[in-house]
Design a protein around this motif. Sequence first.
Motif, PDB file in Angstrom:
ATOM      1  N   ALA A  66       0.821  -1.213   0.000  1.00  0.00           N
ATOM      2  CA  ALA A  66       0.000   0.000   0.000  1.00  0.00           C
ATOM      3  C   ALA A  66       0.853   1.260   0.000  1.00  0.00           C
ATOM      4  O   ALA A  66       0.440   2.290  -0.553  1.00  0.00           O
ATOM      5  CB  ALA A  66      -0.934  -0.004   1.209  1.00  0.00           C
ATOM      6  N   ASN A  67       2.049   1.203   0.596  1.00  0.00           N
ATOM      7  CA  ASN A  67       2.932   2.370   0.676  1.00  0.00           C
ATOM      8  C   ASN A  67       4.034   2.341  -0.378  1.00  0.00           C
ATOM      9  O   ASN A  67       4.993   3.111  -0.278  1.00  0.00           O
ATOM     10  CB  ASN A  67       3.568   2.458   2.061  1.00  0.00           C
ATOM     11  N   GLY A  68       3.906   1.489  -1.380  1.00  0.00           N
ATOM     12  CA  GLY A  68       5.009   1.276  -2.316  1.00  0.00           C
ATOM     13  C   GLY A  68       4.822   1.895  -3.677  1.00  0.00           C
ATOM     14  O   GLY A  68       5.357   1.362  -4.656  1.00  0.00           O
ATOM     15  N   GLN A  69       4.066   2.985  -3.775  1.00  0.00           N
ATOM     16  CA  GLN A  69       3.838   3.578  -5.090  1.00  0.00           C
ATOM     17  C   GLN A  69       5.146   4.014  -5.738  1.00  0.00           C
ATOM     18  O   GLN A  69       5.404   3.724  -6.913  1.00  0.00           O
ATOM     19  CB  GLN A  69       2.893   4.769  -4.971  1.00  0.00           C
ATOM     20  N   SER A  70       5.992   4.703  -5.004  1.00  0.00           N
ATOM     21  CA  SER A  70       7.262   5.171  -5.568  1.00  0.00           C
ATOM     22  C   SER A  70       8.157   3.998  -5.941  1.00  0.00           C
ATOM     23  O   SER A  70       8.870   4.044  -6.959  1.00  0.00           O
ATOM     24  CB  SER A  70       7.971   6.086  -4.570  1.00  0.00           C
ATOM     25  N   PHE A  71       8.127   2.923  -5.156  1.00  0.00           N
ATOM     26  CA  PHE A  71       8.958   1.755  -5.458  1.00  0.00           C
ATOM     27  C   PHE A  71       8.524   1.111  -6.769  1.00  0.00           C
ATOM     28  O   PHE A  71       9.364   0.779  -7.617  1.00  0.00           O
ATOM     29  CB  PHE A  71       8.863   0.744  -4.313  1.00  0.00           C
ATOM     30  N   TYR A  72       7.215   0.926  -6.955  1.00  0.00           N
ATOM     31  CA  TYR A  72       6.730   0.294  -8.183  1.00  0.00           C
ATOM     32  C   TYR A  72       6.995   1.173  -9.396  1.00  0.00           C
ATOM     33  O   TYR A  72       7.289   0.666 -10.491  1.00  0.00           O
ATOM     34  CB  TYR A  72       5.239  -0.030  -8.045  1.00  0.00           C
ATOM     35  N   GLN A  73       6.882   2.478  -9.239  1.00  0.00           N
ATOM     36  CA  GLN A  73       7.185   3.364 -10.359  1.00  0.00           C
ATOM     37  C   GLN A  73       8.664   3.351 -10.691  1.00  0.00           C
ATOM     38  O   GLN A  73       9.051   3.362 -11.868  1.00  0.00           O
ATOM     39  CB  GLN A  73       6.731   4.785 -10.019  1.00  0.00           C
ATOM     40  N   LYS A  74       9.507   3.301  -9.668  1.00  0.00           N
ATOM     41  CA  LYS A  74      10.955   3.314  -9.898  1.00  0.00           C
ATOM     42  C   LYS A  74      11.428   2.042 -10.587  1.00  0.00           C
ATOM     43  O   LYS A  74      12.315   2.070 -11.437  1.00  0.00           O
ATOM     44  CB  LYS A  74      11.675   3.496  -8.560  1.00  0.00           C
ATOM     45  N   THR A  75      10.828   0.909 -10.229  1.00  0.00           N
ATOM     46  CA  THR A  75      11.246  -0.380 -10.796  1.00  0.00           C
ATOM     47  C   THR A  75      10.515  -0.729 -12.085  1.00  0.00           C
ATOM     48  O   THR A  75      10.840  -1.736 -12.716  1.00  0.00           O
ATOM     49  CB  THR A  75      11.015  -1.503  -9.774  1.00  0.00           C
ATOM     50  N   GLY A  76       9.525   0.086 -12.494  1.00  0.00           N
ATOM     51  CA  GLY A  76       8.820  -0.180 -13.733  1.00  0.00           C
ATOM     52  C   GLY A  76       7.837  -1.326 -13.654  1.00  0.00           C
ATOM     53  O   GLY A  76       7.525  -1.950 -14.684  1.00  0.00           O
ATOM     54  N   ARG A  77       7.326  -1.617 -12.474  1.00  0.00           N
ATOM     55  CA  ARG A  77       6.366  -2.699 -12.294  1.00  0.00           C
ATOM     56  C   ARG A  77       4.967  -2.125 -12.097  1.00  0.00           C
ATOM     57  O   ARG A  77       4.805  -1.021 -11.580  1.00  0.00           O
ATOM     58  CB  ARG A  77       6.737  -3.554 -11.077  1.00  0.00           C
ATOM     59  N   ALA A  78       3.979  -2.896 -12.521  1.00  0.00           N
ATOM     60  CA  ALA A  78       2.595  -2.499 -12.285  1.00  0.00           C
ATOM     61  C   ALA A  78       2.306  -2.579 -10.788  1.00  0.00           C
ATOM     62  O   ALA A  78       2.746  -3.518 -10.104  1.00  0.00           O
ATOM     63  CB  ALA A  78       1.639  -3.406 -13.058  1.00  0.00           C
ATOM     64  N   TRP A  79       1.548  -1.602 -10.304  1.00  0.00           N
ATOM     65  CA  TRP A  79       1.249  -1.530  -8.864  1.00  0.00           C
ATOM     66  C   TRP A  79       0.115  -2.489  -8.542  1.00  0.00           C
ATOM     67  O   TRP A  79      -1.029  -2.101  -8.400  1.00  0.00           O
ATOM     68  CB  TRP A  79       0.894  -0.093  -8.494  1.00  0.00           C
ATOM     69  N   LYS A  80       0.451  -3.761  -8.446  1.00  0.00           N
ATOM     70  CA  LYS A  80      -0.521  -4.801  -8.116  1.00  0.00           C
ATOM     71  C   LYS A  80       0.213  -5.929  -7.402  1.00  0.00           C
ATOM     72  O   LYS A  80       1.449  -6.022  -7.430  1.00  0.00           O
ATOM     73  CB  LYS A  80      -1.226  -5.322  -9.365  1.00  0.00           C
TER      74      LYS A  80
END
Length: 518
Positions: free
Chosen positions: A223-237
Amino acid sequence: MKEYWTWFASLLGILAFCQSLLQVFFPPELRFACLKLFNRLSTLFSSYCYFDITEIDGVNTNELYNAVQLYLSSSVSINDSRLSLTRALNSSAITFGLSNNDCIVDTFNGVSVVWEHIVTQRQAQTFSWRPLPEEKRGFTMRIKKRDKPLVLDSYLDYIMEKANEIRRKNQDRLLYTNSRGGSLDSRGHPWESVSFKHPSTFDTLAMDPVKKQEIMDDLKDFANGQSFYQKTGRAWKRGYLLYGPPGTGKSSMIAAMANYLSYDIYDLELTEVHNNSELRKLLMKTSSKSIIVIEDIDCSINLTNRKKNNNSTATRNYYDPEMRCGSGLGPGPGEEGGNSITLSGLLNFTDGLWSCCGSERIFVFTTNHVEKLDPALLRCGRMDMHVFMSYCSYPALMILLKNYLGYHETDLDAECLKELGEVVDKAEMTPADISEVLIKNRRSKQKAVCELLEALKTRAEMNLKSGDLREKNSDHIMEDEEQEKRALESPPNQGSEFEEPCKKQEDEDEDEDEEKLK
């Protein structure tokens, strides 16, 4: 006294004369220019700047005003002397807000921001297409000039995010299900919803505390990993697989996850979906911050392991109806009750391009037989975390005793705890079975514990007897398999016990034939 009134009347006359002189020598335009100049000079030499956020911008509602109101409601202390109470539509929570013309000081990254709620009477309207409220409401934000870039670039965005989070937590959560046969509701949506009131939480979930904490940490990081998923190029799911025997709490786990994250739930019934295109449309109509659930995936449609069916499908070709419908998924699209959802379509639904049309979504699959699922469904990216929902363990049993009887571990004597600890693993009872025993005897706590202990012992003895029987049967089966294996692996020249008499009989027949010829 008469002299006083005479002096006062003379003063009023002088003021009226001065006002008339000002109106003659200083017209309204000049007075307005002087006032404007004075305001500019005061602003120039002041270290503060002000921003007004009105409730209505023209004829449209200002979303920033609502966001500020919600955000400040979380900063207002309930101990303040005067507060305004509000309750939004479809919300079960009451929020506290600023009263009229009241002030509050907020701090963001070390910067102090003063908020004032201004309420004034609106002038009478002669004619308007949209009648406006009688009161004009708005917030005035006062900050120092040097803090202006920080406030405008980060602070307002932070307020919008916090307001959305507060609004989501205050609103009632919804449980969605796809409409029967793919039909649309009155608003043209393929999902029907009801209020979600399930009381299950991680505190009441009967599960090993270590595994439970691991799941909670994983959910929080997601839930708190929006920046992490954007940085790694992964879909936030994120994908979860809950598997185990029936009655081990898989549905309660889903409810606890939704309550923990304040997410809505979409319960997807695959048997009501006709094809892959309809499946994608359902995914597109789901909202962010939601949990998409497919329960008993091994029973919904035929998604069995393809490796086990290689031999049976080796002789099929493309023109086989089952191959066209997707690896034996049942009747074709034209047949009654059939669907053409393919395994490939389901894989794309969970980990394809269409699965990225939203953000912050969790996919949860449940099954009682994980070995029946195709390995392609089980890999990371589709089912990232596999959670085995096992039989009731000793820590889970203590949670159930606390939930149903209010008993803590210290409330039971050492002998009883010892017996429960020795027999609970051997009994292999699900939390649902144990809960039923406690519910039936909840009026008498001592009786409930005694009944539970007897039920655990009885189940443990049954498992022991059935285990011995299974061992004997397995021993016989292993012996038969060994004999068959030895018979198959024996060299041809040695033969077997069934071949020796036949060979002796053949030798005797050959000797008799030779004697006749002589």
